[in-house]
Design a protein around this motif. Structure first.
Motif, PDB file in Angstrom:
ATOM      1  N   GLY A 276       0.813  -1.210   0.000  1.00 45.50           N
ATOM      2  CA  GLY A 276       0.000   0.000   0.000  1.00 45.50           C
ATOM      3  C   GLY A 276       0.842   1.254   0.000  1.00 45.50           C
ATOM      4  O   GLY A 276       0.545   2.229  -0.678  1.00 45.50           O
ATOM      5  N   ALA A 277       1.937   1.233   0.742  1.00 46.18           N
ATOM      6  CA  ALA A 277       2.843   2.376   0.779  1.00 46.18           C
ATOM      7  C   ALA A 277       3.466   2.595  -0.594  1.00 46.18           C
ATOM      8  O   ALA A 277       3.608   3.719  -1.060  1.00 46.18           O
ATOM      9  CB  ALA A 277       3.919   2.174   1.836  1.00 46.18           C
ATOM     10  N   ILE A 278       3.845   1.517  -1.271  1.00 45.30           N
ATOM     11  CA  ILE A 278       4.465   1.636  -2.585  1.00 45.30           C
ATOM     12  C   ILE A 278       3.472   2.203  -3.595  1.00 45.30           C
ATOM     13  O   ILE A 278       3.808   3.075  -4.383  1.00 45.30           O
ATOM     14  CB  ILE A 278       5.017   0.276  -3.049  1.00 45.30           C
ATOM     15  N   CYS A 279       2.243   1.745  -3.562  1.00 45.41           N
ATOM     16  CA  CYS A 279       1.228   2.273  -4.478  1.00 45.41           C
ATOM     17  C   CYS A 279       1.010   3.758  -4.229  1.00 45.41           C
ATOM     18  O   CYS A 279       0.890   4.539  -5.168  1.00 45.41           O
ATOM     19  CB  CYS A 279      -0.089   1.526  -4.314  1.00 45.41           C
ATOM     20  N   THR A 280       0.978   4.164  -2.981  1.00 41.92           N
ATOM     21  CA  THR A 280       0.804   5.566  -2.645  1.00 41.92           C
ATOM     22  C   THR A 280       1.991   6.383  -3.129  1.00 41.92           C
ATOM     23  O   THR A 280       1.836   7.472  -3.670  1.00 41.92           O
ATOM     24  CB  THR A 280       0.649   5.736  -1.116  1.00 41.92           C
ATOM     25  N   ILE A 281       3.192   5.852  -2.956  1.00 43.09           N
ATOM     26  CA  ILE A 281       4.399   6.552  -3.387  1.00 43.09           C
ATOM     27  C   ILE A 281       4.369   6.784  -4.889  1.00 43.09           C
ATOM     28  O   ILE A 281       4.638   7.863  -5.379  1.00 43.09           O
ATOM     29  CB  ILE A 281       5.653   5.733  -2.990  1.00 43.09           C
ATOM     30  N   HIS A 282       4.037   5.744  -5.650  1.00 42.30           N
ATOM     31  CA  HIS A 282       4.051   5.846  -7.108  1.00 42.30           C
ATOM     32  C   HIS A 282       3.102   6.928  -7.604  1.00 42.30           C
ATOM     33  O   HIS A 282       3.385   7.607  -8.586  1.00 42.30           O
ATOM     34  CB  HIS A 282       3.708   4.498  -7.734  1.00 42.30           C
TER      35      HIS A 282
ATOM     36  N   MET B 270      15.138   1.445   1.692  1.00 41.75           N
ATOM     37  CA  MET B 270      15.564   0.679   0.515  1.00 41.75           C
ATOM     38  C   MET B 270      14.550  -0.407   0.127  1.00 41.75           C
ATOM     39  O   MET B 270      14.298  -0.598  -1.068  1.00 41.75           O
ATOM     40  CB  MET B 270      16.945   0.065   0.711  1.00 41.75           C
ATOM     41  N   PRO B 271      13.941  -1.126   1.086  1.00 34.78           N
ATOM     42  CA  PRO B 271      12.919  -2.104   0.678  1.00 34.78           C
ATOM     43  C   PRO B 271      11.711  -1.473  -0.025  1.00 34.78           C
ATOM     44  O   PRO B 271      10.984  -2.144  -0.733  1.00 34.78           O
ATOM     45  CB  PRO B 271      12.497  -2.762   2.001  1.00 34.78           C
ATOM     46  N   LEU B 272      11.501  -0.183   0.167  1.00 35.87           N
ATOM     47  CA  LEU B 272      10.446   0.531  -0.551  1.00 35.87           C
ATOM     48  C   LEU B 272      10.963   1.075  -1.884  1.00 35.87           C
ATOM     49  O   LEU B 272      10.247   1.087  -2.880  1.00 35.87           O
ATOM     50  CB  LEU B 272       9.917   1.695   0.294  1.00 35.87           C
ATOM     51  N   LEU B 273      12.211   1.528  -1.888  1.00 36.54           N
ATOM     52  CA  LEU B 273      12.781   2.164  -3.074  1.00 36.54           C
ATOM     53  C   LEU B 273      13.132   1.163  -4.168  1.00 36.54           C
ATOM     54  O   LEU B 273      12.865   1.396  -5.346  1.00 36.54           O
ATOM     55  CB  LEU B 273      14.036   2.961  -2.676  1.00 36.54           C
ATOM     56  N   ILE B 274      13.713   0.035  -3.806  1.00 40.05           N
ATOM     57  CA  ILE B 274      14.195  -0.917  -4.812  1.00 40.05           C
ATOM     58  C   ILE B 274      13.066  -1.451  -5.706  1.00 40.05           C
ATOM     59  O   ILE B 274      13.219  -1.456  -6.937  1.00 40.05           O
ATOM     60  CB  ILE B 274      15.013  -2.042  -4.149  1.00 40.05           C
ATOM     61  N   PRO B 275      11.925  -1.873  -5.162  1.00 44.65           N
ATOM     62  CA  PRO B 275      10.853  -2.328  -6.069  1.00 44.65           C
ATOM     63  C   PRO B 275      10.384  -1.228  -7.027  1.00 44.65           C
ATOM     64  O   PRO B 275      10.083  -1.501  -8.193  1.00 44.65           O
ATOM     65  CB  PRO B 275       9.724  -2.750  -5.139  1.00 44.65           C
ATOM     66  N   GLU B 276      10.341  -0.002  -6.552  1.00 46.97           N
ATOM     67  CA  GLU B 276       9.960   1.114  -7.428  1.00 46.97           C
ATOM     68  C   GLU B 276      11.004   1.318  -8.514  1.00 46.97           C
ATOM     69  O   GLU B 276      10.674   1.564  -9.671  1.00 46.97           O
ATOM     70  CB  GLU B 276       9.777   2.404  -6.616  1.00 46.97           C
ATOM     71  N   ALA B 277      12.278   1.218  -8.141  1.00 48.85           N
ATOM     72  CA  ALA B 277      13.362   1.387  -9.112  1.00 48.85           C
ATOM     73  C   ALA B 277      13.308   0.300 -10.185  1.00 48.85           C
ATOM     74  O   ALA B 277      13.462   0.586 -11.374  1.00 48.85           O
ATOM     75  CB  ALA B 277      14.705   1.361  -8.393  1.00 48.85           C
ATOM     76  N   VAL B 278      13.072  -0.921  -9.771  1.00 50.16           N
ATOM     77  CA  VAL B 278      12.970  -2.029 -10.732  1.00 50.16           C
ATOM     78  C   VAL B 278      11.772  -1.815 -11.656  1.00 50.16           C
ATOM     79  O   VAL B 278      11.868  -1.947 -12.875  1.00 50.16           O
ATOM     80  CB  VAL B 278      12.870  -3.383  -9.991  1.00 50.16           C
ATOM     81  N   LYS B 279      10.661  -1.461 -11.073  1.00 48.80           N
ATOM     82  CA  LYS B 279       9.426  -1.279 -11.838  1.00 48.80           C
ATOM     83  C   LYS B 279       9.563  -0.190 -12.909  1.00 48.80           C
ATOM     84  O   LYS B 279       9.042  -0.322 -14.014  1.00 48.80           O
ATOM     85  CB  LYS B 279       8.295  -0.917 -10.862  1.00 48.80           C
ATOM     86  N   HIS B 280      10.298   0.887 -12.574  1.00 48.22           N
ATOM     87  CA  HIS B 280      10.387   2.042 -13.466  1.00 48.22           C
ATOM     88  C   HIS B 280      11.730   2.158 -14.184  1.00 48.22           C
ATOM     89  O   HIS B 280      11.942   3.115 -14.925  1.00 48.22           O
ATOM     90  CB  HIS B 280      10.104   3.330 -12.693  1.00 48.22           C
ATOM     91  N   GLY B 281      12.641   1.205 -13.931  1.00 51.57           N
ATOM     92  CA  GLY B 281      13.935   1.241 -14.606  1.00 51.57           C
ATOM     93  C   GLY B 281      14.879   2.315 -14.084  1.00 51.57           C
ATOM     94  O   GLY B 281      15.744   2.789 -14.813  1.00 51.57           O
ATOM     95  N   TRP B 282      14.702   2.701 -12.821  1.00 51.15           N
ATOM     96  CA  TRP B 282      15.602   3.693 -12.228  1.00 51.15           C
ATOM     97  C   TRP B 282      16.926   3.027 -11.880  1.00 51.15           C
ATOM     98  O   TRP B 282      16.984   1.836 -11.576  1.00 51.15           O
ATOM     99  CB  TRP B 282      15.030   4.275 -10.943  1.00 51.15           C
TER     100      TRP B 282
END
Length: 140
Positions: free
Chosen positions: A5-11, A110-122
């Motif tokens: 839920g936090a990741i969805c909110t962040i995105h 980092m556990p929040l940032l890494i999935p976002e980075a992978v998802k968006h190619g950061w």
């Protein structure tokens, strides 16, 4: 809120996260949560902006008194994260409105940032002060 839920909110956030700066032992720190750090990264990437983000713990405060270059770095940083519950606790002793939520450390974000980075190619680059850690990263 669950991690997902936090990741969805962040995105979904496209605006720069807000924080307040407080003075802790005469040094500026910003009251970012872990989610705010990821939101700042997302905002910076989407808006094509660059930020210098430092972090303070007790040792860095000590070094600022001993090494003028450290003080120079922190004075030019766009944001300075609180990296240690001891700073939150001492801040509370001096009536600063700090909570656990205001401690943002890479171990937690980092556990929040890494999935976002992978998802968006950061790409993620983390500067380390320990040469041995840098050398071990070269082998990856």
């Amino acid at each position: 809120m669950s991690e997902l839920g936090a990741i969805c909110t962040i995105h979904q956030k496209r605006e720069r996260p807000s924080s307040r700066s407080v003075s802790l032992f005469g040094f500026r720190v910003d009251t970012f949560s872990d989610e705010d750090v990821v939101s700042l990264a997302s905002y910076a990437i989407n808006a094509n902006k660059r930020y210098i983000v430092g972090n303070h713990n007790f040792h860095s405060l000590y070094l600022c008194y001993r090494e003028p270059r450290m003080l120079d770095f922190y004075s030019t940083a766009d944001h300075v994260l609180i990296d240690g519950m001891s700073l939150v606790l001492f801040g509370r002793l001096f009536s600063l409105p700090l909570t656990r939520e205001n401690r943002a450390t890479s171990l937690d974000f980092m556990p929040l940032l890494i999935p976002e980075a992978v998802k968006h190619g950061w790409r993620i680059y983390r500067s380390e002060e320990h040469t041995s850690e840098l050398q071990s990263l070269r082998h990856l």
